[in-house]
Each structure stands twice: as structure tokens, then as C-alpha cells.
Design an enzyme around this catalytic site. Structure first.
Site, PDB file in Angstrom:
ATOM      1  N   ASP A  67      63.111  52.759  43.527  1.00 43.40           N
ATOM      2  CA  ASP A  67      64.759  52.422  43.353  1.00 43.40           C
ATOM      3  C   ASP A  67      64.674  52.152  44.378  1.00 43.40           C
ATOM      4  O   ASP A  67      63.400  51.019  45.533  1.00 43.40           O
ATOM      5  CB  ASP A  67      64.964  53.760  44.205  1.00 43.40           C
ATOM      6  N   ASN A 134      68.439  67.774  49.100  1.00 44.22           N
ATOM      7  CA  ASN A 134      69.330  68.423  47.957  1.00 44.22           C
ATOM      8  C   ASN A 134      68.707  68.303  46.946  1.00 44.22           C
ATOM      9  O   ASN A 134      69.432  68.526  45.574  1.00 44.22           O
ATOM     10  CB  ASN A 134      70.861  67.600  48.174  1.00 44.22           C
ATOM     11  N   HIS A 136      67.293  66.250  44.921  1.00 44.90           N
ATOM     12  CA  HIS A 136      66.707  64.427  44.099  1.00 44.90           C
ATOM     13  C   HIS A 136      65.588  63.803  44.041  1.00 44.90           C
ATOM     14  O   HIS A 136      64.541  64.223  44.965  1.00 44.90           O
ATOM     15  CB  HIS A 136      67.830  63.771  44.870  1.00 44.90           C
ATOM     16  N   GLU A 141      70.592  62.081  42.230  1.00 49.03           N
ATOM     17  CA  GLU A 141      70.982  63.008  42.503  1.00 49.03           C
ATOM     18  C   GLU A 141      71.206  64.074  41.947  1.00 49.03           C
ATOM     19  O   GLU A 141      70.909  64.152  40.630  1.00 49.03           O
ATOM     20  CB  GLU A 141      72.312  62.332  43.178  1.00 49.03           C
TER      21      GLU A 141
END
Ligand code: PGA
Length: 249
Positions: A67, A134, A136, A141
Site C-alpha cells: 500500500d 482493527n 485491517h 479497513e
């Protein structure tokens, strides 16, 4: 899933690096998927050290980063171009020319071009992954579709809070990124997932022992045929005793 829990980060890093090195020994043109973030840094260094000790020629190893932030110049020290050059390329001793990173310029062609490049390389042999608090993976996400491909995404509030440590001013923290999709990531033939520190304990337990749901992208790893978790004791703290006992290295 193969779950390995380590009492020290250096032992974890060496064991994860060993798996990557095994691939490179088998295929001098191996394709390695590279994650950014703090979690894999020790692994990259152990990989570089191990390769040097063996006298391994890594000049033809290819890499694909997961990313990049949208809107940061690749020369910006906070960009993932810079992080990958510093941590993965320099750390593991790779040929920078063969390591691709998604373009965060907002070019609408960039996602499809990145997918094409991965396909033309023959796909990823081993993908290194961190995991967000979280759950991800990359910048996929919660709520990201399991079949998603490389695309531009908005970052979750908890991700921006975690990333704020790298930026002096809150208003400079990027709100969007380009990321390989979950579908892209899950096509890698082997996944190495690294989780270090107590902040990851809830996400690790839910990913390994919870239901599989797009609300926690890392839980979708349960459906991949070749996943190797490398977890330290703090990140493993919320796993059930029966899992933790079997996984202790
Ligand atoms: P970290 O990030 O390695 O810096 O904790 C992992 C991630 O958010 O995927």
C-alpha cells in the site's frame, strides 16, 4: 493455519525470516509481498542477515508493497515508498529496481496497472503482513470486501490515530491510501502474518478464533490454505489457552 507464539521478538523475526529465505533459496526470482509498519522491520533485518550469512544472491528477488498513502511524494520520508526503501529494501538486502510500490498520485490507472504487474510477475510467493488494531490487512479497513482488488480507500479513524505518530501535525495525517485488495492479498501462495505487542491482542484473538467476517478483515485469513502466524506473547495474550499451548514455540 499455523500459529507460532514466541517469547522474544528476535526469535520471532528469525523464524519468519527463515520461511522467506527458504523461498529465495528455492527460486532466485521469488516474488515477496512486503508490508510496511513497525511489525515486520525486525523480520526484514533477520532476512537480510540470514541471506548474507548464506551468501544468497538476492539480486533477482522481486517485491510488491501492499500500500501507499494518497498524496504523499515518494521522496517524502513518511511515504511508504521511503519506508519500503529503508526497512525492506535496505533491511533485507533487495534490488530496489525490482521492488514495486503502488502509486499514491491518484492516477486512476494506477490500481489496475498494479494488479497487472503482480499478475505478470506470476503472483506473490510469500506475502508478509502486519495486522491493524482493527484487524485491517494492508489498508483494507473493516467492511472491505473479501474479493476486493487494488483500489483507493478511505482510512479508518483508528488507523489515522495509529499513523499520527509519524506526522508532526494532525492535519498532515493522510486520510486515504491505495492498497492491494483482500482478494489480491489472498492470492499469495503463502501468508506470513506478524503481530507484536499487546495493542494487537484483541485483533489477533478475533482473527484466529472468532467468526470470519469482513468486519474484521484478518479473520478472513482462516479461509486461506497456507497462513503462518508469528505472534509474540503480548499479542497472543487473548488467545484461548488451548490454542496458545499448542502454538508456543
Ligand atoms: P504496525 O502496523 O506494524 O505499525 O503495528 C500494522 C498494520 O497496521 O497493519
Amino acid at each position: 493455519m499455523h500459529i507460532n507464539i514466541f517469547s522474544s521478538e528476535s526469535a520471532l523475526a528469525e523464524a519468519a525470516a527463515e520461511r522467506i529465505i527458504a523461498q529465495v533459496r528455492e527460486n532466485a526470482e521469488a516474488v515477496i509481498g512486503l508490508a510496511t509498519g513497525a511489525s515486520p522491520v525486525a523480520v526484514y533485518h533477520a532476512w537480510g542477515k540470514g541471506a548474507a550469512t548464506l551468501g544468497l544472491d538476492q539480486s533477482r528477488v522481486r517485491g510488491f508493497a501492499l500500500d501507499e498513502y494518497l498524496g504523499l511524494d515518494p521522496e517524502d520520508s513518511r511515504s511508504y515508498h521511503a519506508v519500503i526503501r529503508r526497512d525492506a529494501v535496505a533491511g533485507a538486502g533487495l534490488n530496489a529496481e525490482l521492488v514495486l510500490i503502488p502509486q499514491g498520485s491518484g492516477d486512476p490507472e494506477a490500481p489496475a496497472a498494479y494488479e497487472r504487474a503482480i499478475r505478470e510477475a506470476g503472483g506473490v510467493d510469500v506475502q508478509v503482513l502486519g495486522i491493524g488494531r482493527n484487524g485491517h490487512l494492508g489498508f483494507n479497513e473493516p467492511g472491505s470486501p473479501a474479493q476486493s482488488r487494488t483500489r483507493v480507500v478511505q482510512l479508518a479513524a483508528s488507523t489515522m490515530a495509529d499513523n499520527a505518530r509519524y506526522f508532526d501535525r494532525a492535519e498532515d495525517v493522510p486520510t486515504a491510501a491505495i492498497t492491494q485488495g483482500l482478494g489480491t492479498i489472498f492470492e499469495a501462495r503463502e501468508l506470513i502474518v506478524i503481530a507484536v505487542g499487546e495493542a494487537k491482542a484483541d485483533a489477533v484473538a478475533a482473527a484466529i478464533e472468532g467468526e470470519t467476517t469482513e468486519d474484521l478483515p484478518a479473520s478472513l485469513l482462516q479461509s486461506h490454505p497456507n497462513v503462518h502466524w508469528f505472534i509474540d506473547q503480548a499479542a497472543a495474550a487473548k488467545l484461548s489457552e488451548s490454542v496458545a499451548l499448542v502454538a508456543a514455540v
